[in-house]
Design an enzyme around this catalytic site. Structure first.
Site, PDB file in Angstrom:
ATOM      1  N   ALA A 139      -0.300   7.576  10.891  1.00 28.23           N
ATOM      2  CA  ALA A 139      -0.208   8.945  10.379  1.00 28.23           C
ATOM      3  C   ALA A 139      -1.476   9.218   9.600  1.00 28.23           C
ATOM      4  O   ALA A 139      -1.878   8.427   8.751  1.00 28.23           O
ATOM      5  CB  ALA A 139       1.016   9.115   9.498  1.00 28.23           C
ATOM      6  N   LYS A 194       5.204  -6.315  18.695  1.00 31.88           N
ATOM      7  CA  LYS A 194       4.712  -5.268  17.795  1.00 31.88           C
ATOM      8  C   LYS A 194       3.470  -5.756  17.048  1.00 31.88           C
ATOM      9  O   LYS A 194       2.507  -5.005  16.857  1.00 31.88           O
ATOM     10  CB  LYS A 194       5.823  -4.846  16.811  1.00 31.88           C
ATOM     11  CG  LYS A 194       5.379  -3.883  15.739  1.00 31.88           C
ATOM     12  CD  LYS A 194       4.892  -2.571  16.311  1.00 31.88           C
ATOM     13  CE  LYS A 194       4.520  -1.595  15.192  1.00 31.88           C
ATOM     14  NZ  LYS A 194       3.853  -0.413  15.709  1.00 31.88           N
ATOM     15  N   ASN A 207      -0.892  -4.366  16.743  1.00 28.88           N
ATOM     16  CA  ASN A 207      -1.646  -4.105  15.520  1.00 28.88           C
ATOM     17  C   ASN A 207      -2.842  -5.035  15.309  1.00 28.88           C
ATOM     18  O   ASN A 207      -3.799  -4.659  14.642  1.00 28.88           O
ATOM     19  CB  ASN A 207      -0.727  -4.220  14.303  1.00 28.88           C
ATOM     20  CG  ASN A 207       0.210  -3.051  14.182  1.00 28.88           C
ATOM     21  OD1 ASN A 207      -0.218  -1.916  14.061  1.00 28.88           O
ATOM     22  ND2 ASN A 207       1.499  -3.322  14.236  1.00 28.88           N
ATOM     23  N   SER A 236      -3.479   2.926  11.561  1.00 28.06           N
ATOM     24  CA  SER A 236      -3.101   3.046  10.153  1.00 28.06           C
ATOM     25  C   SER A 236      -4.164   2.451   9.239  1.00 28.06           C
ATOM     26  O   SER A 236      -4.448   3.006   8.169  1.00 28.06           O
ATOM     27  CB  SER A 236      -1.741   2.389   9.910  1.00 28.06           C
ATOM     28  OG  SER A 236      -1.755   1.037  10.318  1.00 28.06           O
ATOM     29  N   PRO A 295      -5.958   0.915   0.041  1.00 26.90           N
ATOM     30  CA  PRO A 295      -5.939  -0.462   0.529  1.00 26.90           C
ATOM     31  C   PRO A 295      -5.328  -0.501   1.935  1.00 26.90           C
ATOM     32  O   PRO A 295      -4.476   0.320   2.265  1.00 26.90           O
ATOM     33  CB  PRO A 295      -5.036  -1.206  -0.462  1.00 26.90           C
ATOM     34  CG  PRO A 295      -4.750  -0.261  -1.568  1.00 26.90           C
ATOM     35  CD  PRO A 295      -5.115   1.115  -1.133  1.00 26.90           C
ATOM     36  N   GLU A 351      -3.462  -2.767   5.192  1.00 31.07           N
ATOM     37  CA  GLU A 351      -2.368  -3.730   5.338  1.00 31.07           C
ATOM     38  C   GLU A 351      -2.814  -5.013   6.038  1.00 31.07           C
ATOM     39  O   GLU A 351      -1.995  -5.724   6.628  1.00 31.07           O
ATOM     40  CB  GLU A 351      -1.229  -3.056   6.116  1.00 31.07           C
ATOM     41  CG  GLU A 351      -1.653  -2.633   7.515  1.00 31.07           C
ATOM     42  CD  GLU A 351      -0.938  -1.416   8.053  1.00 31.07           C
ATOM     43  OE1 GLU A 351       0.290  -1.360   8.004  1.00 31.07           O
ATOM     44  OE2 GLU A 351      -1.650  -0.525   8.536  1.00 31.07           O
TER      45      GLU A 351
END
Length: 177
Positions: A3, A54, A58, A125, A135, A137
């Site tokens: 997002a 998943k 990422n 993201s 910051p 992830e």
């Protein structure tokens, strides 16, 4: 979920909002709780494999876009694509050691999906966080993979390199790209 805050008070969701939860009574109740909203939830009988799949989505795109300050178009660069394949190949070995039923074909499909199904103007993201001066992830994604690899004595030099570079970044505000 990727997002992007495009201006104060306005956020654009750039990826589908789908979640998988472990099958069983609690999972079914959770899916029911979320039904009818913008978030799609479904149960899976192999949550370990689903969660590692998943993770594959990422591991390469997130740190690479954050480090290059580029959107998904960067994955189309031949050298970056090869790096991404290597990052995911390492991850598949760790996922298998953790009990996930993944193959290198799964990793190839993840990259193909990013290139074929997502617009090259989308970001990740971590990119959006970096652009916003927040910051990232990376410790929860790349760091988790590196820690799991260490527990199984599996070398993951590409992922360790990405993690080292992500740890070296300092939050700062960037103009929109």
């Amino acid at each position: 979920m990727a997002a992007e805050r495009v201006r104060p008070g306005h956020v654009v969701r750039r990826s589908p909002a789908t979640m998988q939860v472990e099958a069983g009574e609690i999972g079914e109740r959770f899916v029911e709780l979320l039904s009818g909203g913008d978030l799609t939830a479904r149960t899976t009988s192999d949550f370990r494999t689903a969660s590692w799949r998943k993770m594959l989505t990422n591991l390469a795109p997130n740190p690479i876009t954050a480090l290059t300050l580029r959107r998904l178009d960067v994955l189309r660069e031949p050298d970056v694509l090869e790096l991404s394949k290597g990052v995911l190949a390492e991850a598949v070995e760790v996922a298998r050691a953790e009990g996930a039923r993944l193959t290198h074909d799964d990793a190839e499909q993840v990259l193909a999906d990013y290139i074929e199904k997502f617009p090259p103007t989308n970001g990740t993201s971590m990119l959006y966080d970096r652009l916003a001066g927040l910051p990232t992830e990376h410790e929860h994604i790349t760091g988790a993979l590196v820690r799991a690899a260490q527990q199984h004595d599996i070398p993951v030099p590409l992922n360790k390199t990405l993690l080292t570079l992500m740890r070296a970044l300092r939050p700062m505000q960037f103009p929109a790209v």
